[in-house]
Scaffold this motif. Sequence first.
Motif, PDB file in Angstrom:
ATOM      1  N   ILE A  92       0.682  -1.180  -0.001  1.00 27.71           N
ATOM      2  CA  ILE A  92       0.018  -0.198   0.045  1.00 27.71           C
ATOM      3  C   ILE A  92       1.165   0.981   0.046  1.00 27.71           C
ATOM      4  N   LEU A  93       2.328   1.622   0.859  1.00 27.30           N
ATOM      5  CA  LEU A  93       3.478   2.623   0.988  1.00 27.30           C
ATOM      6  C   LEU A  93       3.587   2.585  -0.269  1.00 27.30           C
ATOM      7  N   LYS A  94       3.843   2.084  -1.029  1.00 25.78           N
ATOM      8  CA  LYS A  94       5.098   1.640  -2.007  1.00 25.78           C
ATOM      9  C   LYS A  94       4.720   3.412  -2.745  1.00 25.78           C
ATOM     10  N   GLY A  95       6.049   3.758  -2.809  1.00 27.24           N
ATOM     11  CA  GLY A  95       5.799   4.889  -4.058  1.00 27.24           C
ATOM     12  C   GLY A  95       5.076   5.384  -3.801  1.00 27.24           C
ATOM     13  N   GLY A 120       3.347  15.480   8.952  1.00 22.76           N
ATOM     14  CA  GLY A 120       2.258  15.416  10.398  1.00 22.76           C
ATOM     15  C   GLY A 120       2.282  14.496  10.964  1.00 22.76           C
ATOM     16  N   VAL A 121       2.638  13.359  10.330  1.00 26.38           N
ATOM     17  CA  VAL A 121       2.217  12.284  10.707  1.00 26.38           C
ATOM     18  C   VAL A 121       3.459  10.676  11.235  1.00 26.38           C
ATOM     19  N   ARG A 122       3.092  10.465  12.434  1.00 22.32           N
ATOM     20  CA  ARG A 122       4.558   9.623  12.534  1.00 22.32           C
ATOM     21  C   ARG A 122       4.576   7.951  12.495  1.00 22.32           C
ATOM     22  N   LEU A 123       4.548   7.469  10.954  1.00 19.94           N
ATOM     23  CA  LEU A 123       4.550   5.798  11.204  1.00 19.94           C
ATOM     24  C   LEU A 123       6.171   5.118  12.197  1.00 19.94           C
ATOM     25  N   ILE A 124       5.236   3.494  12.793  1.00 19.19           N
ATOM     26  CA  ILE A 124       6.706   3.810  13.362  1.00 19.19           C
ATOM     27  C   ILE A 124       6.679   1.650  13.094  1.00 19.19           C
ATOM     28  N   VAL A 125       7.353   1.600  12.637  1.00 24.30           N
ATOM     29  CA  VAL A 125       7.592  -0.052  12.330  1.00 24.30           C
ATOM     30  C   VAL A 125       8.167  -0.868  13.376  1.00 24.30           C
ATOM     31  N   THR A 126       7.960  -1.770  13.688  1.00 23.60           N
ATOM     32  CA  THR A 126       8.314  -3.284  14.467  1.00 23.60           C
ATOM     33  C   THR A 126       8.067  -4.179  14.083  1.00 23.60           C
ATOM     34  N   PRO A 127       9.421  -4.448  13.964  1.00 27.12           N
ATOM     35  CA  PRO A 127       7.977  -6.089  12.855  1.00 27.12           C
ATOM     36  C   PRO A 127       8.708  -7.323  14.473  1.00 27.12           C
ATOM     37  N   ALA A 128       8.303  -7.937  14.170  1.00 24.94           N
ATOM     38  CA  ALA A 128       7.793  -8.519  15.035  1.00 24.94           C
ATOM     39  C   ALA A 128       9.173  -9.588  16.120  1.00 24.94           C
ATOM     40  N   SER A 129      10.454 -10.209  14.676  1.00 28.13           N
ATOM     41  CA  SER A 129      11.542 -11.142  15.621  1.00 28.13           C
ATOM     42  C   SER A 129      12.436 -10.620  14.047  1.00 28.13           C
ATOM     43  N   ARG A 130      13.739 -10.895  14.831  1.00 24.84           N
ATOM     44  CA  ARG A 130      14.828 -10.365  13.879  1.00 24.84           C
ATOM     45  C   ARG A 130      14.617 -11.481  12.383  1.00 24.84           C
ATOM     46  N   ILE A 165      11.941 -12.225  10.776  1.00 23.72           N
ATOM     47  CA  ILE A 165      11.119 -11.078   9.948  1.00 23.72           C
ATOM     48  C   ILE A 165      11.500  -9.874   9.387  1.00 23.72           C
ATOM     49  N   TYR A 166      12.311  -9.607  10.861  1.00 23.22           N
ATOM     50  CA  TYR A 166      13.664  -7.916  10.273  1.00 23.22           C
ATOM     51  C   TYR A 166      14.008  -8.618   8.885  1.00 23.22           C
ATOM     52  N   HIS A 167      14.736  -9.442   8.859  1.00 20.56           N
ATOM     53  CA  HIS A 167      15.809 -10.421   7.869  1.00 20.56           C
ATOM     54  C   HIS A 167      15.094  -9.780   6.623  1.00 20.56           C
ATOM     55  N   LYS A 168      14.250 -10.967   6.563  1.00 21.25           N
ATOM     56  CA  LYS A 168      13.916 -11.074   5.370  1.00 21.25           C
ATOM     57  C   LYS A 168      12.873  -9.564   4.719  1.00 21.25           C
ATOM     58  N   ALA A 169      12.811  -8.685   5.620  1.00 21.48           N
ATOM     59  CA  ALA A 169      11.772  -8.049   4.659  1.00 21.48           C
ATOM     60  C   ALA A 169      13.293  -6.566   4.327  1.00 21.48           C
ATOM     61  N   ILE A 170      14.230  -7.300   4.906  1.00 23.72           N
ATOM     62  CA  ILE A 170      15.186  -6.365   3.406  1.00 23.72           C
ATOM     63  C   ILE A 170      15.497  -6.904   2.649  1.00 23.72           C
ATOM     64  N   GLU A 171      16.019  -8.104   2.647  1.00 20.93           N
ATOM     65  CA  GLU A 171      16.179  -8.931   1.492  1.00 20.93           C
ATOM     66  C   GLU A 171      15.295  -8.916   1.143  1.00 20.93           C
ATOM     67  N   THR A 172      13.663  -8.671   0.699  1.00 16.80           N
ATOM     68  CA  THR A 172      12.939  -8.393  -0.153  1.00 16.80           C
ATOM     69  C   THR A 172      12.846  -7.123  -0.680  1.00 16.80           C
ATOM     70  N   GLY A 173      13.280  -6.594   0.065  1.00 18.04           N
ATOM     71  CA  GLY A 173      13.358  -5.148  -0.233  1.00 18.04           C
ATOM     72  C   GLY A 173      12.150  -4.427   0.030  1.00 18.04           C
ATOM     73  N   ILE A 174      10.722  -4.994   1.324  1.00 15.33           N
ATOM     74  CA  ILE A 174       9.802  -4.476   2.213  1.00 15.33           C
ATOM     75  C   ILE A 174      10.694  -3.073   2.975  1.00 15.33           C
ATOM     76  N   MET A 175      11.615  -3.428   3.379  1.00 18.73           N
ATOM     77  CA  MET A 175      12.574  -2.475   4.676  1.00 18.73           C
ATOM     78  C   MET A 175      12.646  -1.309   3.644  1.00 18.73           C
ATOM     79  N   LEU A 226       9.138   0.717   2.832  1.00 17.92           N
ATOM     80  CA  LEU A 226       8.623   1.415   4.655  1.00 17.92           C
ATOM     81  C   LEU A 226       9.529   2.357   4.577  1.00 17.92           C
ATOM     82  N   HIS A 227      10.903   2.671   4.551  1.00 18.21           N
ATOM     83  CA  HIS A 227      11.982   3.346   5.209  1.00 18.21           C
ATOM     84  C   HIS A 227      11.754   4.950   3.789  1.00 18.21           C
ATOM     85  N   SER A 228      11.360   4.302   2.967  1.00 22.18           N
ATOM     86  CA  SER A 228      11.481   5.563   1.318  1.00 22.18           C
ATOM     87  C   SER A 228      10.029   6.242   2.184  1.00 22.18           C
TER      88      SER A 228
END
Lengths: 422, 172
Positions: free
Chosen positions: A317-320, A326-336, A338-348, A351-353
């Motif tokens: 949904i957030l892509k592009g 004025g709104v903060r979006l905080i993302v806290t992955p449930a596990s290391r 998941i975090y790693h997989k989301a980095i590998e696949t470009g999801i992070m 979200l970061h962009s």
Amino acid sequence: MADESLAVEIMSSHVTNGTKDVGPGDIVVVKPDILLMNDVTALLAIRVLEETGAEDIIDCKRNNTIIVLDHYSPPPTARIASSYRRLRAFARKHGCLFKDVGEGIMHQIAVEELVEPGQLALGADSHTITYGALTVFSTGIGSTEAAYILATGELWLKVPHTINVELKGTLEWPLTGKDVVLYILGQTGGDGAVYASVEFMGDGLKSIQVSDRLTISNMMVEGGAKTALFPVDDILLDWLMRERGIDPRPAWKRLSPRKAEPDLYVDLGRLEPMIALPAAPYNVAPVREVEGVEVDQVFIGSCTNARYEDLAEAARILKGKKVKDGVRLIVTPASRRIYHKAIETGIMEVLHSAGAVITPPGCGACFGSHMGVVGDDEVMVSTSNRNFPGRMGSPKAKIYLASPQTAAATAITGRITDPRDI
Amino acid sequence: MNVDRVLEGYVVKLGDNVSTDDIIAGRYLHITDPEELASHLFENRPEIRERLLKAKKPVILVAGRGFGYGSSREHAPIALKTYGVKAVLAESFHRIFYRNSVNNGLLVIEVKGMADLVDDGDKIRVDLRAGIVETPRGTIRIGKIPDYVINLILSGGLKEKLRSIASQKSHT
Ligand code: SF4
């Protein structure tokens, strides 16, 4: 017996005091396969062991005991950092499995590494109920009870009655397990499932993936459920093979889907995105009814909805796009993991962009102690499970609970938004 | 440490689904000292906190449905008991809170229709032997407590059981 509930089926194979012929209402003594404690509840359990003189007789191996530092992790104060030292020393001394800061939320780690269908898991945390999605009889206990299991290997439980929930139709995008469970909580209220084993059945199971089942089982405790069990079916078997490399076991046949008179129906085809309004998880309405409410923060995290699938859906949904000024979006992955997989696949990256603040894995803001709590009169949409006053910061803040899809859509517009409109 | 079978206290009345987050906030759960926990009771619910601090002790909480909603934090019954709450009478309880209370010797009893009979400050008397609660406006029967649970309550909960197991094992 085929017409017994999944709860009775699993409990009877774990009874240690004589009879295996157990039924709802009986009080039985069981030996759990797994005992889980977190940073908060383990500290209190250690105090109980010290007070009662039982520390010398405990055994971490007998019930496969794990301690996970997730609630305050990484520690925000010196005092908490010092209690973390105690927990590390305790785990090392007694040979407990141990997960340190940043490994993730206990329940997610259990699902990724520990529990298997047919097991009985007791955890000193109410959301231990989550593993019912993997056909594990799992339920929350207190710290004294965890200490008692460490010392004796056993605990008493009452065999629950059953609430059968039939799922009909097909769950389609952007609907998720969160919308399903919020809908059910709207039916049960805060105490409609107290002491019960909530068991899911029906054709609708075919469109509910394991990550959604985990969300559903997780939040059934908000209706008071003792455990919330999905059967072993092809979806679960595929998942176990793919994610965990576990082959089917003959004993799991007894945990297959069953038919019973339903106590509750959910027509998945007619469901719409749901949201829990302040200040209780069962205070639900369709998102459409509160559209437009302005928000200060969006939180995508917790043991309810911070799995890889949840982050991927948010990224879709957030892509592009950009998080509203004025709104903060905080993302806290449930596990290391998941975090790693989301980095590998470009999801992070997506979200970061888009403007998300990404925190280390753990409970984060869900527990209301750090990493994204909200202030007086602020409004937040959260993918977590509880929105009581003060749960995630100021008692004067207003917290809405919704799916990652609704949360992501809301982050873009800055107002509560139905994801079908994005 | 046995629990009394007859006890008296002053009522503080609460509504439905009072959560363990209400009783003690997450930010205090790294604390294990009972006195310190008790000093933070109901901080997220200032209107309840105010009435509790004003109430005469010992306190008996009279609540609606689903008392002890939510988190498994045993800090909640420990804080209540340490503060001077003798018992909680509610229409129904959430299960982990119920168990945690039993294990810490805080009396928790299901009583139906209690809220209509009492107000803040009323003195009431719980008689476990007779299975009744006496209020200024009449007597009410309490729900059946399973034998296993009543024995556990009367012997001081799982904590006391653990103490005796530990002392037996260390002597053998
Ligand atoms: S993520 Fe939230 S609900 Fe889940 S275990 Fe942590 S604090 Fe509890």
